[in-house]
Every structure is written in structure tokens, then in C-alpha cells.
Design a protein around this motif. Structure first.
Motif, PDB file in Angstrom:
ATOM      1  N   LEU A 189       0.822  -1.212   0.000  1.00 46.48           N
ATOM      2  CA  LEU A 189       0.000   0.000   0.000  1.00 46.48           C
ATOM      3  C   LEU A 189       0.856   1.262   0.000  1.00 46.48           C
ATOM      4  O   LEU A 189       0.527   2.242  -0.673  1.00 46.48           O
ATOM      5  N   GLY A 190       1.954   1.262   0.744  1.00 48.58           N
ATOM      6  CA  GLY A 190       2.845   2.415   0.764  1.00 48.58           C
ATOM      7  C   GLY A 190       3.453   2.682  -0.601  1.00 48.58           C
ATOM      8  O   GLY A 190       3.534   3.835  -1.055  1.00 48.58           O
ATOM      9  N   VAL A 191       3.877   1.619  -1.283  1.00 42.65           N
ATOM     10  CA  VAL A 191       4.424   1.775  -2.635  1.00 42.65           C
ATOM     11  C   VAL A 191       3.339   2.291  -3.580  1.00 42.65           C
ATOM     12  O   VAL A 191       3.580   3.200  -4.385  1.00 42.65           O
ATOM     13  N   LEU A 192       2.148   1.735  -3.477  1.00 38.94           N
ATOM     14  CA  LEU A 192       1.040   2.185  -4.331  1.00 38.94           C
ATOM     15  C   LEU A 192       0.721   3.654  -4.092  1.00 38.94           C
ATOM     16  O   LEU A 192       0.579   4.430  -5.047  1.00 38.94           O
ATOM     17  N   PHE A 193       0.623   4.054  -2.838  1.00 38.88           N
ATOM     18  CA  PHE A 193       0.319   5.449  -2.526  1.00 38.88           C
ATOM     19  C   PHE A 193       1.414   6.387  -3.043  1.00 38.88           C
ATOM     20  O   PHE A 193       1.127   7.470  -3.536  1.00 38.88           O
ATOM     21  N   ASN A 194       2.670   5.965  -2.932  1.00 33.90           N
ATOM     22  CA  ASN A 194       3.756   6.805  -3.427  1.00 33.90           C
ATOM     23  C   ASN A 194       3.759   6.894  -4.950  1.00 33.90           C
ATOM     24  O   ASN A 194       4.017   7.958  -5.509  1.00 33.90           O
ATOM     25  N   LEU A 195       3.489   5.789  -5.622  1.00 28.92           N
ATOM     26  CA  LEU A 195       3.461   5.815  -7.087  1.00 28.92           C
ATOM     27  C   LEU A 195       2.298   6.633  -7.626  1.00 28.92           C
ATOM     28  O   LEU A 195       2.389   7.208  -8.706  1.00 28.92           O
ATOM     29  N   GLN A 196       1.214   6.678  -6.871  1.00 26.98           N
ATOM     30  CA  GLN A 196       0.042   7.447  -7.298  1.00 26.98           C
ATOM     31  C   GLN A 196       0.068   8.879  -6.761  1.00 26.98           C
ATOM     32  O   GLN A 196      -0.846   9.638  -7.035  1.00 26.98           O
ATOM     33  N   TYR A 197       1.087   9.219  -5.987  1.00 23.93           N
ATOM     34  CA  TYR A 197       1.228  10.546  -5.376  1.00 23.93           C
ATOM     35  C   TYR A 197       0.053  10.888  -4.462  1.00 23.93           C
ATOM     36  O   TYR A 197      -0.397  12.017  -4.408  1.00 23.93           O
TER      37      TYR A 197
END
Length: 157
Positions: A90-98
Motif C-alpha cells: 500500500l505504501g508503494v502504491l500510494f507513493n506511485l500514485q502521489y
């Protein structure tokens, strides 16, 4: 179970590539695939990390009583590892989606990954090599991805 995991990982990697290439729908596919992967790891991690998935039982009726573990410490490690994998993805997803909160999710997930790794290395339970290796392989892969994202956010890369 492993086929489902590998399929979801493949779709997530494909979606990440499509997002990087600015293909329309790549971001949506990334959100769907990474969210599904998060839910999969959170719900079915004990089945992946133990030999339960080889046994025959009704997968629709999975409960805590059906998940047989060697001792309480290993049960704690399974619970922590499923939470850690979900937090990192989830952290990676949130960072990739800004999206806001991605750095916090990823930082908490990485700290918990270190704690989980420490618990696995210093625990004593039956079949530690087999079960611990299954957990460590996934933790290591997702922790490295998370560390790369954090390094990029902090300007190290």
C-alpha cells in the motif's frame, strides 16, 4: 495459491510498466492489481507460508482455528508478516500514485519488516528453515522495493 500470487504479481508489474509509459488505464490497472495483491497477502499469507494450502479443506471457510501453527511465536510472525506485506504494498502504491500518506505507510511497513525479520531469525519453532524462508523471500523483495521508493523520495536516487 502460488499461481494466484504469481499472476497478481505479474499483472502488478505490467501495470507499473504501463503507468511509467503513460499508457491510458495503466494507473487504474496499477491501483486494482496492487489493491488485490494487498488483500490477497493479508487474507491468505498463512496459507502461503505454511503447508495448509496442500491440505484439503474448504477455502471459503478459513478461520483462525484452521490455521495450524507450531507455536504462539510463529502465529505472531504470520500475523505480523501479513500486515507488513500489506503495508509495504500500500505504501508503494500510494507513493506511485502521489497520494498523501504514502511515505508514512511505507516507513511503518519497512520498520515492521525489520522487526519481523529479526523475530524470524531469532525464533525457535519447528520447520523454521522452510517457513522462515518463505516469509523472508517475500519480505526481502517488497522491502527492497520499498527502500528504493523511499530513497527516491528523499533524493538519494
Amino acid at each position: 495459491m502460488r499461481k494466484v500470487e504469481y499472476t497478481l504479481l505479474g499483472i502488478t508489474i505490467l501495470a507499473l510498466f504501463l503507468k511509467i509509459q503513460f499508457v491510458p488505464g495503466g494507473a487504474s490497472l496499477l491501483v486494482l492489481s496492487a489493491s488485490t495483491l494487498t488483500i490477497f497477502y493479508y487474507m491468505y499469507a498463512p496459507l502461503l507460508f505454511t503447508d495448509i494450502w496442500n491440505e484439503k479443506f474448504d477455502f471459503s471457510q478459513i478461520s483462525a482455528q484452521q490455521i495450524k501453527t507450531d507455536n504462539k511465536r510463529f502465529s505472531t510472525i504470520l500475523t505480523l508478516s501479513r500486515w507488513v506485506l500489506s503495508m509495504i504494498i500500500l505504501g508503494v502504491l500510494f507513493n506511485l500514485q502521489y497520494w498523501p500518506g504514502g511515505r508514512l505507510l511505507l516507513t511503518i511497513g519497512l520498520i515492521a519488516a525489520v522487526i519481523t525479520y529479526y523475530l524470524i531469525r531469532n525464533s525457535k519453532f519447528e520447520n523454521k528453515e522452510k517457513y522462515g524462508q518463505r516469509v523472508n523471500n517475500r519480505l526481502l523483495a517488497f522491502t527492497l522495493i520499498g527502500m528504493i521508493i523511499i530513497s527516491k523520495l528523499n533524493g538519494f536516487i
